[in-house]
Design a protein around this motif. Sequence first.
Motif, mmCIF file in Angstrom:
data_model
loop_
_atom_site.group_PDB
_atom_site.id
_atom_site.type_symbol
_atom_site.label_atom_id
_atom_site.label_comp_id
_atom_site.label_asym_id
_atom_site.label_seq_id
_atom_site.Cartn_x
_atom_site.Cartn_y
_atom_site.Cartn_z
ATOM 1 N N PRO A 15 -13.203 9.175 -21.116
ATOM 2 C CA PRO A 15 -12.998 9.448 -19.688
ATOM 3 C C PRO A 15 -12.178 8.377 -18.973
ATOM 4 O O PRO A 15 -12.117 7.222 -19.390
ATOM 5 C CB PRO A 15 -14.424 9.489 -19.139
ATOM 6 N N LEU A 16 -11.574 8.821 -17.888
ATOM 7 C CA LEU A 16 -10.920 7.928 -16.941
ATOM 8 C C LEU A 16 -11.995 7.492 -15.950
ATOM 9 O O LEU A 16 -12.705 8.327 -15.397
ATOM 10 C CB LEU A 16 -9.807 8.694 -16.230
ATOM 11 N N VAL A 17 -12.126 6.184 -15.735
ATOM 12 C CA VAL A 17 -13.202 5.674 -14.874
ATOM 13 C C VAL A 17 -12.625 4.741 -13.813
ATOM 14 O O VAL A 17 -11.561 4.146 -13.988
ATOM 15 C CB VAL A 17 -14.274 4.936 -15.697
ATOM 16 N N ALA A 18 -13.356 4.615 -12.712
ATOM 17 C CA ALA A 18 -12.938 3.728 -11.630
ATOM 18 C C ALA A 18 -13.079 2.272 -12.046
ATOM 19 O O ALA A 18 -14.070 1.878 -12.666
ATOM 20 C CB ALA A 18 -13.769 3.999 -10.384
ATOM 21 N N SER A 42 -6.640 10.110 -3.849
ATOM 22 C CA SER A 42 -7.426 9.409 -4.862
ATOM 23 C C SER A 42 -7.027 7.944 -4.929
ATOM 24 O O SER A 42 -5.969 7.539 -4.455
ATOM 25 C CB SER A 42 -7.236 10.062 -6.232
ATOM 26 N N SER A 43 -7.891 7.140 -5.517
ATOM 27 C CA SER A 43 -7.579 5.735 -5.742
ATOM 28 C C SER A 43 -6.658 5.599 -6.951
ATOM 29 O O SER A 43 -6.816 6.317 -7.935
ATOM 30 C CB SER A 43 -8.867 4.954 -6.004
ATOM 31 N N PRO A 44 -5.718 4.646 -6.909
ATOM 32 C CA PRO A 44 -4.890 4.377 -8.091
ATOM 33 C C PRO A 44 -5.576 3.484 -9.112
ATOM 34 O O PRO A 44 -5.027 3.252 -10.193
ATOM 35 C CB PRO A 44 -3.661 3.690 -7.497
ATOM 36 N N TYR A 45 -6.759 3.001 -8.771
ATOM 37 C CA TYR A 45 -7.416 2.019 -9.639
ATOM 38 C C TYR A 45 -8.382 2.686 -10.615
ATOM 39 O O TYR A 45 -9.611 2.623 -10.456
ATOM 40 C CB TYR A 45 -8.118 0.961 -8.794
ATOM 41 N N TYR A 46 -7.809 3.315 -11.640
ATOM 42 C CA TYR A 46 -8.562 3.946 -12.716
ATOM 43 C C TYR A 46 -7.969 3.528 -14.053
ATOM 44 O O TYR A 46 -6.767 3.249 -14.158
ATOM 45 C CB TYR A 46 -8.514 5.480 -12.614
ATOM 46 N N LEU A 47 -8.821 3.501 -15.076
ATOM 47 C CA LEU A 47 -8.397 3.257 -16.455
ATOM 48 C C LEU A 47 -9.308 4.047 -17.384
ATOM 49 O O LEU A 47 -10.409 4.449 -16.995
ATOM 50 C CB LEU A 47 -8.512 1.767 -16.819
ATOM 51 N N ARG A 48 -8.879 4.244 -18.617
ATOM 52 C CA ARG A 48 -9.805 4.750 -19.625
ATOM 53 C C ARG A 48 -10.925 3.726 -19.809
ATOM 54 O O ARG A 48 -10.714 2.517 -19.680
ATOM 55 C CB ARG A 48 -9.089 4.980 -20.946
ATOM 56 N N ASP A 75 -1.225 -2.410 -10.873
ATOM 57 C CA ASP A 75 -1.237 -0.952 -11.007
ATOM 58 C C ASP A 75 -1.914 -0.580 -12.314
ATOM 59 O O ASP A 75 -1.846 -1.322 -13.294
ATOM 60 C CB ASP A 75 0.187 -0.400 -10.975
ATOM 61 N N ALA A 76 -2.543 0.592 -12.314
ATOM 62 C CA ALA A 76 -3.239 1.064 -13.507
ATOM 63 C C ALA A 76 -2.857 2.522 -13.744
ATOM 64 O O ALA A 76 -1.707 2.806 -14.055
ATOM 65 C CB ALA A 76 -4.750 0.864 -13.335
ATOM 66 N N TYR A 77 -3.816 3.446 -13.580
ATOM 67 C CA TYR A 77 -3.507 4.862 -13.786
ATOM 68 C C TYR A 77 -2.485 5.323 -12.751
ATOM 69 O O TYR A 77 -2.583 4.997 -11.558
ATOM 70 C CB TYR A 77 -4.783 5.694 -13.659
ATOM 71 N N ARG A 78 -1.517 6.099 -13.223
ATOM 72 C CA ARG A 78 -0.447 6.569 -12.344
ATOM 73 C C ARG A 78 -0.148 8.030 -12.667
ATOM 74 O O ARG A 78 0.388 8.329 -13.742
ATOM 75 C CB ARG A 78 0.800 5.718 -12.568
ATOM 76 N N PRO A 79 -0.479 8.957 -11.788
ATOM 77 C CA PRO A 79 -0.128 10.360 -12.035
ATOM 78 C C PRO A 79 1.372 10.518 -12.253
ATOM 79 O O PRO A 79 2.169 9.732 -11.726
ATOM 80 C CB PRO A 79 -0.586 11.068 -10.752
ATOM 81 N N VAL A 80 1.760 11.533 -13.001
ATOM 82 C CA VAL A 80 3.188 11.739 -13.261
ATOM 83 C C VAL A 80 3.942 11.953 -11.951
ATOM 84 O O VAL A 80 5.094 11.525 -11.805
ATOM 85 C CB VAL A 80 3.404 12.924 -14.222
ATOM 86 N N GLU A 81 3.300 12.592 -10.974
ATOM 87 C CA GLU A 81 3.948 12.804 -9.680
ATOM 88 C C GLU A 81 4.303 11.472 -9.013
ATOM 89 O O GLU A 81 5.356 11.336 -8.376
ATOM 90 C CB GLU A 81 3.044 13.624 -8.762
ATOM 91 N N ALA A 139 -2.554 2.046 -19.732
ATOM 92 C CA ALA A 139 -1.654 0.937 -19.412
ATOM 93 C C ALA A 139 -2.048 0.293 -18.092
ATOM 94 O O ALA A 139 -2.548 0.965 -17.174
ATOM 95 C CB ALA A 139 -0.215 1.434 -19.345
ATOM 96 N N ILE A 140 -1.790 -0.993 -17.998
ATOM 97 C CA ILE A 140 -2.105 -1.736 -16.774
ATOM 98 C C ILE A 140 -1.024 -2.777 -16.523
ATOM 99 O O ILE A 140 -0.507 -3.399 -17.459
ATOM 100 C CB ILE A 140 -3.503 -2.390 -16.877
ATOM 101 N N ASP A 141 -0.655 -2.932 -15.250
ATOM 102 C CA ASP A 141 0.256 -3.990 -14.818
ATOM 103 C C ASP A 141 -0.576 -5.014 -14.056
ATOM 104 O O ASP A 141 -1.328 -4.655 -13.139
ATOM 105 C CB ASP A 141 1.338 -3.427 -13.893
#
Length: 236
Positions: A15-18, A42-48, A75-81, A139-141
């Motif tokens: 899962p993707l988690v906060a 949504s928050s951008p701060y999600y990761l697997r 930055d962490a999770y980033r939707p393709v949009e 991925a995470i920056d």
Amino acid sequence: MKPYRQIPIQECGEPLVAIPLELFAIETPHPYLKCGADYNGSSPYYLRQGVLDRVIQAQARLQQLHPDWRLQIFDAYRPVEVQQYMVDYTFRQTVAQRKLDLARLSDVHTAQIWQDVYQIWAIPSFDLLTPPPHSTGAAIDLTLIDERGNLVNMGSPIDEMSDRSQPGYFANSDDPVEQEYHHNRQLLDRVMTAAGLIRHPHEWWHFSIGDQLWAWLNNQSDPQHPIPAYYGRIVL
């Protein structure tokens, strides 16, 4: 096509988690929200989950070496949009910074600017076989914050479109200040790789595990035992 996009993906379903933001430093507001990117509420701060666990390990390692230092998540999770928006935004900003007239650009000049943009940004592909790394949650920056809460100087900002983004750009400098930049970059790399993540070969701030780029880098090191990616595109 960037070579890592040919790596097969065997999605593991994690899962993707906060991200628990109280553990880390962050930039507020989020850098891409300031640029106008829409995360659809949504928050951008999600990761697997597995990636988050390793980032927490990396910070613990950092604090063994430098008590009271922290990782700052850029930055962490980033939707393709959002990936598409930031690619287009960067193109427009590059045209403006170079004092060019978009309406007068030749096809060759336009193609060169796009090539420069894609040196930093992954292609915003909606194809499940070729997701942008950040759209997988793998991925995470990030960068470093010292005990006073100040950014540790890495010699260039995240997302800069120049050779200074290369991880080893300052490695052979005789300037002691630039050597300090290199030391700081190596410290970030050391704590992240100790937790199992791998640094992007062209970006000092980008780390991942489980995505296509990670698998491709592993396979370059050990071509006799190729592995697939296990994180594919995920939608929050």
